[in-house]
Scaffold this active site. Structure first.
Site, PDB file in Angstrom:
ATOM      1  N   SER A 151      -9.285   1.489   2.893  1.00 54.45           N
ATOM      2  CA  SER A 151      -8.541   2.687   2.286  1.00 54.45           C
ATOM      3  C   SER A 151      -7.689   1.656   1.155  1.00 54.45           C
ATOM      4  CB  SER A 151      -8.001   3.702   3.221  1.00 54.45           C
ATOM      5  OG  SER A 151      -6.495   2.710   4.292  1.00 54.45           O
TER       6      SER A 151
ATOM      7  N   SER B  95      -9.671  -0.829   7.118  1.00 60.63           N
ATOM      8  CA  SER B  95      -9.403  -0.846   5.721  1.00 60.63           C
ATOM      9  C   SER B  95      -8.582  -1.830   5.173  1.00 60.63           C
ATOM     10  CB  SER B  95      -8.040   0.468   6.113  1.00 60.63           C
ATOM     11  OG  SER B  95      -8.629   1.985   5.845  1.00 60.63           O
TER      12      SER B  95
ATOM     13  N   LYS C 291       0.609  -0.923   0.067  1.00 59.36           N
ATOM     14  CA  LYS C 291       0.606   0.063   0.025  1.00 59.36           C
ATOM     15  C   LYS C 291       0.476   1.290  -0.384  1.00 59.36           C
ATOM     16  CE  LYS C 291      -4.053   2.070   2.770  1.00 59.36           C
ATOM     17  NZ  LYS C 291      -4.535   1.635   3.820  1.00 59.36           N
TER      18      LYS C 291
END
Length: 198
Positions: free
Chosen positions: A162, A186, A87
């Site tokens: 996310s 997330s 990420k």
């Protein structure tokens, strides 16, 4: 093994192919990078693809050597040659880390985050940094600066957030694992929406 079977093989299966010399880490990395080049324009799972670094790493490393082990000692490297993604809010030395924001568009950390150092020590190959909800503060991954991440199961749907790019990359067979972050769902939300384990 077909290309589709290879793209969705488990890390354990890939390790067996390596040990039997039916596949090399360089061949696997090239295979994954070709998939990213073909599929990422539709999915937008990656913000940054580190193709040159990814190809250089398996050529340099040995299956049983570790930079943190004393010279002459050998131990298995559990992720030797396994292509993974991160990420884009996880610091990577020399590779930009945007956190999905235009404010950090050109931010290049000087040091790796601890998890990155551990992945390198385990022999993992970093394919790139995945798209995300800006500053990891939302559940859609509709990023206004780098574009929305699309759900590989249905391009008209969101992948969740996310860590949407990480989930989409795994679900589309664009890496064999991805590191996301989770404070309030997330990782769990995108994993659920993309049909993968988080």
């Amino acid at each position: 093994m077909s290309d589709t079977e290879l793209a969705f093989a488990s890390i354990e299966q890939i390790g067996k192919l390596f040990r039997k010399r039916k596949l090399s880490p360089v061949e696997l990395t090239k295979f994954m990078l070709a998939r990213i080049e073909r599929l990422n324009p539709k999915l937008n799972a990656y913000i940054t693809v580190t193709a040159e670094l990814a190809l250089a790493r398996p050529r340099k490393q040995k299956p049983n050597s570790s930079p943190t082990q004393p010279q002459g000692s050998l131990r298995p490297r559990p992720l030797h040659g396994i292509p993974i993604s991160l990420k884009d809010n996880i610091n990577t030395a020399g590779i930009r880390t945007t956190a999905g924001s235009k404010i950090l568009r050109d931010f290049i950390p000087k040091e790796d985050a601890m998890v990155v150092a551990q992945l390198k020590d385990a022999g993992a190959v970093l394919l790139g940094k995945t798209n995300m909800h800006e500053f990891a503060y939302g559940v859609t991954s509709n990023n206004p600066h780098f574009g929305p991440v699309r759900n590989p199961r249905d391009l008209t749907r969101i992948p969740g957030g996310s860590s949407g790019g990480s989930a989409a990359a795994v679900a589309a067979g664009l890496c064999f694992g991805s590191i996301g972050t989770d404070t309030g769902g997330s990782i769990r939300i995108p994993a659920a929406l993309c049909g993968v384990v988080g």
